[in-house]
Design a protein around this motif. Structure first.
Motif, PDB file in Angstrom:
ATOM      1  N   HIS A  62       2.406 -30.117 -51.466  1.00 41.82           N
ATOM      2  CA  HIS A  62       3.171 -30.510 -50.640  1.00 41.82           C
ATOM      3  C   HIS A  62       3.263 -29.273 -49.242  1.00 41.82           C
ATOM      4  CE1 HIS A  62       7.170 -32.099 -48.667  1.00 41.82           C
ATOM      5  NE2 HIS A  62       7.178 -30.768 -48.137  1.00 41.82           N
ATOM      6  N   LYS A  63       3.573 -28.145 -49.986  1.00 42.68           N
ATOM      7  CA  LYS A  63       3.696 -27.144 -48.868  1.00 42.68           C
ATOM      8  C   LYS A  63       2.355 -26.879 -48.251  1.00 42.68           C
ATOM      9  CE  LYS A  63       5.479 -22.580 -48.243  1.00 42.68           C
ATOM     10  NZ  LYS A  63       6.381 -21.567 -48.861  1.00 42.68           N
ATOM     11  N   ALA A  64       1.278 -26.992 -48.909  1.00 46.45           N
ATOM     12  CA  ALA A  64      -0.227 -26.828 -48.230  1.00 46.45           C
ATOM     13  C   ALA A  64      -0.298 -27.710 -46.889  1.00 46.45           C
ATOM     14  CB  ALA A  64      -0.987 -26.779 -49.142  1.00 46.45           C
ATOM     15  N   LEU A  65       0.184 -28.764 -47.117  1.00 49.49           N
ATOM     16  CA  LEU A  65      -0.010 -29.692 -46.070  1.00 49.49           C
ATOM     17  C   LEU A  65       1.130 -29.630 -45.134  1.00 49.49           C
ATOM     18  CD1 LEU A  65      -1.565 -31.990 -44.563  1.00 49.49           C
ATOM     19  CD2 LEU A  65      -0.269 -33.725 -46.044  1.00 49.49           C
ATOM     20  N   ALA A  66       2.408 -29.432 -45.500  1.00 43.17           N
ATOM     21  CA  ALA A  66       3.548 -29.271 -44.769  1.00 43.17           C
ATOM     22  C   ALA A  66       3.481 -28.277 -43.587  1.00 43.17           C
ATOM     23  CB  ALA A  66       4.706 -29.123 -45.560  1.00 43.17           C
ATOM     24  N   VAL A  67       2.774 -27.216 -44.141  1.00 45.54           N
ATOM     25  CA  VAL A  67       2.716 -25.776 -43.303  1.00 45.54           C
ATOM     26  C   VAL A  67       1.770 -26.310 -42.113  1.00 45.54           C
ATOM     27  CG1 VAL A  67       3.448 -24.104 -44.721  1.00 45.54           C
ATOM     28  CG2 VAL A  67       0.939 -24.553 -44.360  1.00 45.54           C
ATOM     29  N   ASN A  68       0.682 -27.106 -42.175  1.00 47.57           N
ATOM     30  CA  ASN A  68       0.048 -27.674 -41.137  1.00 47.57           C
ATOM     31  C   ASN A  68       0.666 -28.768 -40.289  1.00 47.57           C
ATOM     32  OD1 ASN A  68      -3.040 -26.415 -41.375  1.00 47.57           O
ATOM     33  ND2 ASN A  68      -2.107 -26.395 -43.262  1.00 47.57           N
ATOM     34  N   LEU A  69       1.195 -29.510 -41.038  1.00 51.46           N
ATOM     35  CA  LEU A  69       2.047 -30.522 -40.141  1.00 51.46           C
ATOM     36  C   LEU A  69       2.788 -29.925 -39.221  1.00 51.46           C
ATOM     37  CD1 LEU A  69       2.281 -33.654 -42.591  1.00 51.46           C
ATOM     38  CD2 LEU A  69       0.399 -32.916 -40.927  1.00 51.46           C
ATOM     39  N   SER A  70       3.733 -28.867 -39.649  1.00 54.58           N
ATOM     40  CA  SER A  70       4.442 -28.118 -39.011  1.00 54.58           C
ATOM     41  C   SER A  70       3.907 -27.700 -37.488  1.00 54.58           C
ATOM     42  CB  SER A  70       5.345 -26.975 -39.906  1.00 54.58           C
ATOM     43  OG  SER A  70       6.134 -26.369 -38.988  1.00 54.58           O
ATOM     44  N   ASP A  71       2.862 -27.166 -37.782  1.00 52.71           N
ATOM     45  CA  ASP A  71       2.136 -26.549 -36.400  1.00 52.71           C
ATOM     46  C   ASP A  71       1.909 -27.676 -35.540  1.00 52.71           C
ATOM     47  OD1 ASP A  71       2.111 -23.825 -36.879  1.00 52.71           O
ATOM     48  OD2 ASP A  71       0.190 -24.014 -38.086  1.00 52.71           O
ATOM     49  N   LEU A  72       1.543 -29.022 -36.158  1.00 53.47           N
ATOM     50  CA  LEU A  72       1.270 -30.104 -35.388  1.00 53.47           C
ATOM     51  C   LEU A  72       2.386 -30.441 -34.662  1.00 53.47           C
ATOM     52  CD1 LEU A  72      -1.014 -32.483 -37.358  1.00 53.47           C
ATOM     53  CD2 LEU A  72      -1.917 -30.882 -35.748  1.00 53.47           C
ATOM     54  N   ALA A  73       3.601 -30.433 -35.613  1.00 54.28           N
ATOM     55  CA  ALA A  73       4.905 -30.869 -34.820  1.00 54.28           C
ATOM     56  C   ALA A  73       5.345 -29.748 -33.733  1.00 54.28           C
ATOM     57  CB  ALA A  73       5.937 -30.949 -35.817  1.00 54.28           C
ATOM     58  N   ALA A  74       5.011 -28.695 -33.806  1.00 57.38           N
ATOM     59  CA  ALA A  74       5.299 -27.686 -32.578  1.00 57.38           C
ATOM     60  C   ALA A  74       4.512 -28.066 -31.476  1.00 57.38           C
ATOM     61  CB  ALA A  74       4.716 -26.099 -33.121  1.00 57.38           C
ATOM     62  N   ALA A  75       3.382 -28.718 -31.543  1.00 53.55           N
ATOM     63  CA  ALA A  75       2.635 -29.015 -30.282  1.00 53.55           C
ATOM     64  C   ALA A  75       2.908 -30.426 -29.878  1.00 53.55           C
ATOM     65  CB  ALA A  75       1.072 -28.894 -30.656  1.00 53.55           C
ATOM     66  N   GLY A  76       3.683 -31.028 -30.525  1.00 52.10           N
ATOM     67  CA  GLY A  76       4.212 -32.481 -30.323  1.00 52.10           C
ATOM     68  C   GLY A  76       3.296 -33.494 -30.522  1.00 52.10           C
ATOM     69  N   ALA A  77       2.338 -33.173 -31.715  1.00 53.80           N
ATOM     70  CA  ALA A  77       1.168 -34.020 -31.841  1.00 53.80           C
ATOM     71  C   ALA A  77       1.527 -34.997 -32.991  1.00 53.80           C
ATOM     72  CB  ALA A  77       0.041 -33.242 -32.355  1.00 53.80           C
ATOM     73  N   THR A  78       1.127 -36.129 -33.194  1.00 55.49           N
ATOM     74  CA  THR A  78       1.120 -37.012 -34.238  1.00 55.49           C
ATOM     75  C   THR A  78       0.079 -36.790 -35.326  1.00 55.49           C
ATOM     76  OG1 THR A  78       2.129 -38.746 -32.813  1.00 55.49           O
ATOM     77  CG2 THR A  78       1.222 -39.447 -34.960  1.00 55.49           C
ATOM     78  N   PRO A  79       0.307 -36.354 -36.401  1.00 50.59           N
ATOM     79  CA  PRO A  79      -0.791 -36.260 -37.364  1.00 50.59           C
ATOM     80  C   PRO A  79      -1.675 -37.288 -37.454  1.00 50.59           C
ATOM     81  CG  PRO A  79       1.725 -35.818 -38.158  1.00 50.59           C
ATOM     82  CD  PRO A  79       1.675 -36.431 -37.257  1.00 50.59           C
ATOM     83  N   ARG A  80      -2.940 -37.147 -37.692  1.00 51.91           N
ATOM     84  CA  ARG A  80      -3.844 -38.254 -38.079  1.00 51.91           C
ATOM     85  C   ARG A  80      -4.720 -37.969 -39.265  1.00 51.91           C
ATOM     86  NH1 ARG A  80      -1.214 -41.830 -35.190  1.00 51.91           N
ATOM     87  NH2 ARG A  80      -1.652 -41.919 -33.095  1.00 51.91           N
ATOM     88  N   CYS A  81      -5.443 -36.833 -39.544  1.00 51.44           N
ATOM     89  CA  CYS A  81      -6.105 -36.764 -40.524  1.00 51.44           C
ATOM     90  C   CYS A  81      -6.006 -35.081 -41.117  1.00 51.44           C
ATOM     91  CB  CYS A  81      -7.268 -37.070 -40.626  1.00 51.44           C
ATOM     92  SG  CYS A  81      -8.468 -36.495 -39.548  1.00 51.44           S
ATOM     93  N   PHE A  82      -6.568 -34.912 -42.040  1.00 55.67           N
ATOM     94  CA  PHE A  82      -6.709 -33.331 -42.675  1.00 55.67           C
ATOM     95  C   PHE A  82      -7.962 -33.157 -43.393  1.00 55.67           C
ATOM     96  CE2 PHE A  82      -5.011 -33.073 -46.766  1.00 55.67           C
ATOM     97  CZ  PHE A  82      -4.393 -34.377 -47.070  1.00 55.67           C
ATOM     98  N   LEU A  83      -8.556 -31.832 -43.191  1.00 62.27           N
ATOM     99  CA  LEU A  83      -9.348 -31.360 -44.523  1.00 62.27           C
ATOM    100  C   LEU A  83      -8.866 -30.538 -45.409  1.00 62.27           C
ATOM    101  CD1 LEU A  83     -12.165 -30.722 -41.477  1.00 62.27           C
ATOM    102  CD2 LEU A  83     -11.688 -32.914 -42.803  1.00 62.27           C
ATOM    103  N   LEU A  84      -9.585 -30.251 -46.638  1.00 62.49           N
ATOM    104  CA  LEU A  84      -8.883 -29.720 -47.536  1.00 62.49           C
ATOM    105  C   LEU A  84      -9.971 -28.796 -48.007  1.00 62.49           C
ATOM    106  CD1 LEU A  84      -6.621 -28.855 -49.842  1.00 62.49           C
ATOM    107  CD2 LEU A  84      -7.586 -30.842 -51.026  1.00 62.49           C
ATOM    108  N   ALA A  85      -9.934 -27.374 -48.052  1.00 64.08           N
ATOM    109  CA  ALA A  85     -10.998 -26.453 -48.662  1.00 64.08           C
ATOM    110  C   ALA A  85      -9.974 -25.713 -49.592  1.00 64.08           C
ATOM    111  CB  ALA A  85     -11.463 -25.515 -47.567  1.00 64.08           C
ATOM    112  N   LEU A  86     -10.731 -25.938 -51.056  1.00 59.77           N
ATOM    113  CA  LEU A  86     -10.043 -25.050 -52.037  1.00 59.77           C
ATOM    114  C   LEU A  86     -11.180 -24.202 -52.951  1.00 59.77           C
ATOM    115  CD1 LEU A  86      -8.583 -28.217 -54.183  1.00 59.77           C
ATOM    116  CD2 LEU A  86      -7.459 -26.378 -52.603  1.00 59.77           C
ATOM    117  N   ALA A  87     -10.419 -22.890 -53.116  1.00 57.07           N
ATOM    118  CA  ALA A  87     -11.271 -22.158 -54.013  1.00 57.07           C
ATOM    119  C   ALA A  87     -10.342 -21.900 -55.625  1.00 57.07           C
ATOM    120  CB  ALA A  87     -11.392 -20.810 -53.416  1.00 57.07           C
ATOM    121  N   LEU A  88     -10.882 -22.831 -56.464  1.00 58.35           N
ATOM    122  CA  LEU A  88     -10.065 -22.884 -57.547  1.00 58.35           C
ATOM    123  C   LEU A  88     -10.337 -21.652 -58.676  1.00 58.35           C
ATOM    124  CD1 LEU A  88     -10.196 -26.585 -57.933  1.00 58.35           C
ATOM    125  CD2 LEU A  88      -8.147 -25.204 -57.328  1.00 58.35           C
TER     126      LEU A  88
END
Ligand code: ADP
Ligand code: MG
Length: 327
Positions: A62-88
């Motif tokens: 949840h948080k990994a995406l939330a922090v990015n959606l928060s930046d989109l919110a700051a810009a006034g943008a409607t979220p559309r899609c995201f890319l996920l890069a993981l090092a496990l």
């Protein structure tokens, strides 16, 4: 050299490309496409730095995406899609099941599609596997001319913040052993740290109203400094007006204010708007079902000052979280 000096020195070349409407210095980069802007942001979460090893994987997703959606919110943008890069560090199906469920639940709530990414194994470092690393790049959309940045604050504007501040910082103090909260208090605050709510509805509701906007991720005073610097103004924060949640307000005097002014991980929106727009801001906030509080004003000058109930300037120390000057 602190984090922002480093970026300014090595990674802030002027961009001379007509399709790049905004590059660096704001919460999102903006690309122009006809009458639309594409808002783009990227945030990295590193085990041991941004989250504790024991964190619930669903909350982490949840948080990994939330922090990015928060930046989109700051810009006034409607979220559309995201890319996920993981090092496990390891392949743990139960962990991956929970992490992806937390991630998808928030993505679905915002109609934001997982559109690609990259997955690799973290290297083994001497005695232990390398840290879990999560980098999400999120893309959103905003009509041309309606995106917010950190540049537009004008003397005379009001300064506003959404929600309450400092809850995440208080929860972190408990989890790192700095203080002891009772079970009820911890239960109330833990989601504020581990499952922040990106203020997407408010961000879009403020289109055309906010003169500047950003999300508060590294502490109110330090982050406010970014609006002040980019807008060429002074921000005046009235300490008594800063909204605290019930648990934080019940802490010993001083602690609540320190958490609210300098704690990180709030993911609330900090914005300015002309004083003549107070009613319109409240209407937009009500439409977004997000409380907002007027916490100060914009003045001629530089930097950020915090004033007490008598108008006296208070000393708030360095003010924000910095990855290089704070160990
Ligand atoms: P946020 O907290 O909103 O994610 P940051 O404080 O991390 O923003 O970054 C401040 C600004 O510096 C942002 O505009 C960001 O895009 C930019 N930035 C950060 N790191 C880099 C980098 N390595 N190269 C170029 N720009 C960067
Ligand atoms: Mg931000």
């Amino acid at each position: 050299m602190n984090e922002f000096e480093l970026i300014a020195r090595y990674f802030a070349r002027p961009v001379d490309a007509p399709w790049v409407a905004q590059a660096g210095g704001d919460d999102c980069a903006l690309l122009a496409f006809g009458d639309r802007l594409l808002a783009i942001t990227s945030d990295l979460l590193l085990e041991g730095r941004h989250f504790l090893h024991a964190v619930d994987p669903a909350a982490l997703g949840h948080k990994a995406l939330a922090v990015n959606l928060s930046d989109l919110a700051a810009a006034g943008a409607t979220p559309r899609c995201f890319l996920l890069a993981l090092a496990l560090p390891r392949v743990d199906p139960a962990w991956l099941e929970a992490f992806s469920a937390g991630l998808y639940a928030l993505a679905d709530a915002h109609g934001c599609a997982l559109a690609g990414g990259d997955t690799t194994r973290a290297p083994r470092l001497e005695t232990r596997d390398g840290p879990l690393t999560i980098c999400i790049t999120a893309l959103g959309e905003v009509p041309a001319g309606q995106a917010h940045g950190r540049r537009g604050a004008r003397p005379g504007d009001d300064l506003w913040v959404s929600g309450t501040l400092g809850d995440a910082a208080l929860a972190l103090r408990h989890l790192t052993g700095t203080l002891q909260l009772d079970a009820a208090a911890l239960a109330a605050l833990r989601p504020r740290l581990e499952r922040p709510c990106p203020r997407v509805a408010l961000g879009t509701a403020l289109r055309g109203l906010a003169s500047a906007c950003m999300d508060v991720s590294d502490g109110l005073v330090g982050d406010a400094g970014h609006i002040a610097a980019r807008s060429g103004v002074q921000l005046v924060i009235e300490a008594a007006a800063v909204p605290l949640g019930a648990v934080l307000a019940a802490q010993p005097a001083g602690l609540g204010l320190v958490c609210a002014l300098t704690g990180g991980d709030d993911y609330e929106l900090l914005f300015t708007a002309p004083a003549g727009q107070r009613a319109a801001v409240q209407t937009a906030a009500a439409a977004a079902a997000t409380p907002v509080t007027r916490i100060g004003s914009v003045a001629v000058g530089v930097g950020v000052i915090v004033v007490d109930a008598n108008g006296q300037v208070m000393d708030t120390g360095p003010g924000g979280y910095d990855h290089f000057t704070v160990p």
